[in-house]
Design an enzyme around this catalytic site. Structure first.
Site, PDB file in Angstrom:
ATOM      1  N   HIS A 127     -18.778  19.263 -18.952  1.00 42.02           N
ATOM      2  CA  HIS A 127     -19.659  17.612 -17.742  1.00 42.02           C
ATOM      3  C   HIS A 127     -19.871  18.751 -16.407  1.00 42.02           C
ATOM      4  O   HIS A 127     -18.279  18.528 -15.898  1.00 42.02           O
ATOM      5  CB  HIS A 127     -18.446  16.894 -18.564  1.00 42.02           C
ATOM      6  N   HIS A 178     -18.541  24.242 -23.195  1.00 43.12           N
ATOM      7  CA  HIS A 178     -18.416  23.154 -22.996  1.00 43.12           C
ATOM      8  C   HIS A 178     -17.472  22.244 -21.827  1.00 43.12           C
ATOM      9  O   HIS A 178     -16.706  22.506 -21.678  1.00 43.12           O
ATOM     10  CB  HIS A 178     -18.056  22.522 -24.517  1.00 43.12           C
ATOM     11  N   ASP A 186     -14.153  21.040 -21.390  1.00 45.22           N
ATOM     12  CA  ASP A 186     -14.528  19.721 -20.794  1.00 45.22           C
ATOM     13  C   ASP A 186     -14.509  19.311 -19.836  1.00 45.22           C
ATOM     14  O   ASP A 186     -15.525  18.969 -19.222  1.00 45.22           O
ATOM     15  CB  ASP A 186     -13.333  19.113 -22.404  1.00 45.22           C
ATOM     16  N   GLU A 210     -13.904  13.689 -32.042  1.00 45.06           N
ATOM     17  CA  GLU A 210     -13.465  13.345 -31.427  1.00 45.06           C
ATOM     18  C   GLU A 210     -13.178  12.236 -31.731  1.00 45.06           C
ATOM     19  O   GLU A 210     -11.929  12.318 -32.483  1.00 45.06           O
ATOM     20  CB  GLU A 210     -14.642  13.673 -30.430  1.00 45.06           C
TER      21      GLU A 210
HETATM   22  N1  ADE Z   1     -17.748  12.777 -21.630  1.00 45.98           N
HETATM   23  C1  ADE Z   1     -17.497  13.285 -20.629  1.00 45.98           C
HETATM   24  N2  ADE Z   1     -16.388  14.094 -21.389  1.00 45.98           N
HETATM   25  C2  ADE Z   1     -16.439  13.300 -22.998  1.00 45.98           C
HETATM   26  C3  ADE Z   1     -15.554  13.300 -23.278  1.00 45.98           C
HETATM   27  N3  ADE Z   1     -14.437  14.184 -24.168  1.00 45.98           N
HETATM   28  N4  ADE Z   1     -16.127  12.985 -24.774  1.00 45.98           N
HETATM   29  C4  ADE Z   1     -17.634  12.103 -24.628  1.00 45.98           C
HETATM   30  N5  ADE Z   1     -17.853  12.335 -23.250  1.00 45.98           N
HETATM   31  C5  ADE Z   1     -17.228  12.714 -22.602  1.00 45.98           C
HETATM   32 ZN    ZN Z   2     -17.513  16.537 -23.333  1.00 38.07          ZN
END
Ligand code: ADE
Ligand code: ZN
Length: 323
Positions: free
Chosen positions: A9, A7, A266, A188
């Site tokens: 991005h 996970h 993340d 989240e």
């Molecule tokens: N895009 C990048 N980071 C994110 C996150 N923590 N939650 C949702 N979308 C995201």
């Molecule tokens: Zn994320």
């Protein structure tokens, strides 16, 4: 300690230094979002817009190749043997990069890092929830009509409070029919209902974050029974204020309840973290001993959207390292 990360991005993993370098190349002024080598934001909404602004300097396929190479090289330096990154064709399209150019550039970056370090990597293409179900279907159509061996999954990021999750069911069905692995951010910034609805309507095997499921014991039981894997990102959760501190974060409770958890970074430079730091956090704040950390790595490889031959090879590497 060998690690795996499922996970992360791709634009969220861009180091401010690289973003500034490209900003200079394209004469973009980013002084409002990068100061003293750090990203500036204050809450989830300003984080998302800071993220979008930083993403706006990736304007040519070569920029994405370089970014992807940098991200996977850093992961490998941290001991990662397998990494998945989330890509976002919507972000790339805004800067004039086509889907196929994005995917090929990222695959080249992964391959360059693999040649140097041995790290294995895949690309999980994501839609952005707050852009709505139609845009999501558009992304799913792109993925399915342009298959590429490096793209093995479909996911959804963005603001989970936007739109009803069931409206994204058709996008996920398109991806599922093409044999892609499925994951979505939920639990989240919204509570257990968000996770339950995502499980009910999207057919996902993994949940991005998912930690707020801990507020509902019945849902936790379901997650355990169905073998749903949580992509937890504790450093991100604290940075974004989902929990006030690690002591109040439910990672340990979820693990003790039998939930399959993985450890992830993340958007590492935005949250002052890295995959190495996430493993340190798990050890220091959640009492994960070496066996529990290895279990998290194994869980990530077992839940990875990867062919069985590669999975077996990765699991053997872990076994060897353990022995
Ligand atoms: N895009 C990048 N980071 C994110 C996150 N923590 N939650 C949702 N979308 C995201
Ligand atoms: Zn994320």
């Amino acid at each position: 300690m060998l690690k795996a990360e499922i996970h992360c991005h791709i634009e969220g993993a861009a180091q401010p230094r690289l973003v500034q370098r490209l900003a200079r190349k394209y004469a973009v002024d980013l002084n409002d979002i990068i100061r003293d080598g750090r990203y500036i934001w204050s809450d989830f909404t300003t984080f998302l817009s800071c993220y979008d602004r930083a993403s706006s300097v990736f304007r040519e396929p070569e920029d994405y190749r370089l970014l992807t190479y940098d991200v996977f090289s850093r992961m490998a330096d941290d001991g990662v043997i397998y990494g998945e990154v989330f890509s976002s064709p919507d972000h790339a399209a805004q800067m004039g990069i086509s889907y196929t150019d994005l995917v090929e550039a990222m695959a080249a970056g992964i391959e360059d890092a693999r040649q140097e370090t041995g790290i294995e990597g895949r690309n999980i293409v994501t839609c952005v929830r707050h852009l709505g179900p139609e845009a999501a279907e558009g992304v799913a159509d792109l993925v399915v009509s342009n298959p590429h061996p490096s793209v093995t999954g479909f996911g959804m990021g963005g603001d989970e409070r936007a739109f009803d999750v069931e409206d994204f069911g058709s996008a996920f069905a398109i991806a599922s029919d093409a044999g892609l692995g499925l994951t979505a951010h939920a639990g989240e910034f919204a509570g257990p209902d968000s996770v339950r609805n995502a499980l009910d309507h999207l057919g996902i095997s993994r949940v991005g974050h998912g930690v707020r499921a801990a507020e509902d014991p019945l849902l936790v039981e379901r997650i355990v029974e169905e073998g749903i894997v949580l992509e937890t990102c504790a450093g991100s959760n604290i940075a974004l204020g989902v929990y006030p501190d690690f002591a109040r974060h439910p990672l340990r409770n979820l693990y003790d309840a039998g939930v399959v958890v993985t450890l992830n970074s993340d958007d590492p430079p935005f949250f002052n973290t890295s995959i190495a730091r996430e493993y340190e956090i798990a050890a220091k704040h959640f009492a994960f001993d070496d066996a529990a950390l290895l279990q998290a790595t194994q869980a990530a490889v077992e839940a990875a959207f990867v062919d069985e031959k590669t999975r077996t090879r990765l699991l053997k590497r872990l076994e060897k390292a353990e022995g």
